[in-house]
Enzyme design. Structure first.
Site, PDB file in Angstrom:
ATOM      1  N   HIS A 124       0.803  -1.173  -0.135  1.00 26.76           N
ATOM      2  CA  HIS A 124      -0.036  -0.045   0.004  1.00 26.76           C
ATOM      3  C   HIS A 124       0.808   1.274  -0.054  1.00 26.76           C
ATOM      4  CE1 HIS A 124      -3.785  -2.179   0.486  1.00 26.76           C
ATOM      5  NE2 HIS A 124      -3.493  -2.457   1.545  1.00 26.76           N
ATOM      6  N   ASP A 161      -3.073 -10.637  -2.235  1.00 30.83           N
ATOM      7  CA  ASP A 161      -3.543  -9.988  -1.086  1.00 30.83           C
ATOM      8  C   ASP A 161      -5.005  -9.665  -1.555  1.00 30.83           C
ATOM      9  OD1 ASP A 161      -2.487  -8.591   1.699  1.00 30.83           O
ATOM     10  OD2 ASP A 161      -3.986  -7.604   0.760  1.00 30.83           O
ATOM     11  N   HIS A 163      -6.608  -7.028  -0.491  1.00 31.10           N
ATOM     12  CA  HIS A 163      -6.566  -5.512  -0.816  1.00 31.10           C
ATOM     13  C   HIS A 163      -5.927  -5.158  -2.010  1.00 31.10           C
ATOM     14  CE1 HIS A 163      -7.086  -6.001   3.566  1.00 31.10           C
ATOM     15  NE2 HIS A 163      -8.174  -5.214   3.372  1.00 31.10           N
ATOM     16  N   ASP A 245      -5.202 -12.623   3.569  1.00 32.18           N
ATOM     17  CA  ASP A 245      -6.438 -12.065   4.050  1.00 32.18           C
ATOM     18  C   ASP A 245      -7.588 -12.254   3.176  1.00 32.18           C
ATOM     19  OD1 ASP A 245      -5.249 -10.212   2.246  1.00 32.18           O
ATOM     20  OD2 ASP A 245      -5.121  -8.353   3.726  1.00 32.18           O
TER      21      ASP A 245
HETATM   22 ZN   LIG Z   1      -4.344  -6.976   2.681  1.00 32.16          ZN
END
Ligand SMILES: [Zn+2]
Length: 308
Positions: A124, A161, A163, A245
Site C-alpha cells: 500500500h 492479497d 486488498h 487475508d
Molecule cells: Zn491486505
C-alpha cells in the site's frame, strides 16, 4: 532449495493496541515455519536496505520524512491506520533488504525460490505516502532492483492479497518492464484497483473480485486471465505479494478462500515460473490478520514452494 528470509526486527515494530497488523502475526508465522516439515529451508536473516535502495522507486522526500518521523519512544501516527514505533524504521529497512537479498540469492542460483517473512507489509505504500500499514514498497523496489541492478529484461509481480496493491501500482505505473497483476476484493480498502486501471503501457492487470467469492472463482480467474498473461509476458523473475487475508477466516475482508486454495495458487505460480524463468520466484508477506489462518496459509504456501 527454498530460501527463507526472516525479518526478526519485525518483532519490534509496534502498532497501537488492538491493531490487526500486530507483532503476533510474525510470531505465528515464525512458529509455523519452525515445524519439522520446514527443516530443509535455507534460513537467512534479512539485511538492512541502504537509502539508495529506497530511492529506486521512492523520492528522497518520502524517505527523509519517515526517517524524521521515527520516534525515540512511543508511537507516531502516519495516517488513520499506520504508525511508527522506535523499532519500525529498522523493521521497514530490513523488509526491503530481505526482498533484495532474496532476489540476489535466487538470481545467483543459490536458491530456486524464496519467501520473505516480514512486517510491516509494503504493497500500500505509494511513492510519497505511507498508508495501509505500509512504509516502503518492498516488492516494487525488489522489481526495480532486479531490473536496474541485475539487468533483467522483464519481471512480473502477482499480488494475491485481498486488498488492491495500490502502492505497487503507483510505484510501477510507468514501468513497461513489469507486469503487475493484482486480484483483490472490490469494494474494499483502499478503493482503487478497477479493471480500467491498466498502467501507462497497459502492463497492469487489475482483477476485482466480488465480496463472498470463493476459491473456485479465484481459480477460474487465475486460470483464464493470470496464468496466460504471465506466460505471454515471459518474465525473467516472478515476484509475489503474498497476502493471506482472502482466507475465509480473515476479519478484514469477505472472500472465502481456503488454506488449500493458497497452496493451489502457489503451485500454479511455481509451474509458470518453471516454464518461463527456471522456477525463479520470490514471495514476500503482505497481509493476513487471523493468526491461525495466516500461519496455516503461510505454511501451505512455503510447503508448495519447497515442492516446486
Ligand atoms: Zn491486505
Amino acid at each position: 532449495m527454498t530460501l527463507l528470509i526472516t525479518n526478526e526486527a519485525g518483532l519490534h515494530h509496534q502498532m497501537p493496541p488492538g491493531h490487526p497488523e500486530q507483532i503476533a502475526r510474525l510470531e505465528h508465522v515464525f512458529r509455523a515455519l519452525n515445524a519439522p516439515d520446514f527443516a530443509a529451508l535455507d534460513r537467512r536473516a534479512a539485511p538492512m536496505a541502504e537509502e539508495a535502495d529506497l530511492l529506486l522507486a521512492h523520492p528522497e522526500t518520502h524517505v527523509a520524512a519517515l526517517r524524521v518521523a521515527a520516534p525515540a519512544e512511543g508511537l507516531v501516527a502516519l495516517d488513520a491506520d499506520s504508525a511508527m514505533s522506535p523499532g519500525t524504521w529498522e523493521a521497514a529497512l530490513r523488509g526491503v533488504g530481505g526482498c533484495f537479498a532474496a532476489v540476489d540469492a535466487v538470481l545467483a542460483g543459490e536458491a530456486k525460490n524464496a519467501f520473505v517473512a516480514t512486517r510491516p507489509p509494503g504493497h500500500h505504500a505509494e511513492k510519497t505516502r505511507a498508508m495501509g500499514f505500509c512504509l516502503f514498497g518492498n516488492v516494487a523496489l525488489a522489481a526495480k532492483h532486479a531490473l536496474d541492478r541485475h539487468g533483467l529484461s522483464r519481471v512480473a509481480i502477482v499480488d494475491f492479497d485481498v486488498h488492491h496493491g495500490n502502492g505497487t501500482q503507483d510505484l510501477l505505473w510507468d514501468e513497461a518492464r513489469v507486469l503487475f497483476v493484482s486480484s483483490h476484493q472490490m469494494p474494499l480498502y483502499p478503493g482503487s484497483g478497477a479493471a480500467q486501471e491498466r498502467g501507462a503501457h497497459g502492463q497492469i492487470l487489475n482483477l476485482p473480485l466480488a465480496p463472498g467469492s470463493d476459491g473456485a472463482a479465484m481459480r477460474a480467474v487465475y486460470e483464464s486471465r493470470v496464468l496466460p498473461r504471465l506466460r505471454d509476458h515471459a518474465p525473467d523473475l516472478i515476484l509475489v505479494s503474498a497476502g493471506f487475508d482472502a482466507h475465509a477466516d480473515d476479519p478484514l475482508a469477505n472472500l472465502i478462500w481456503s488454506t488449500e486454495d493458497f497452496a493451489w495458487l502457489t503451485r500454479e505460480l511455481c509451474s509458470v515460473a518453471a516454464e518461463v524463468c527456471g522456477g525463479r520466484l520470490v514471495s514476500s508477506l503482505e497481509g493476513g490478520y487471523d493468526l491461525d489462518a495466516l500461519s496455516d496459509a503461510v505454511a501451505a504456501h512455503v510447503a508448495a514452494l519447497m515442492e516446486a
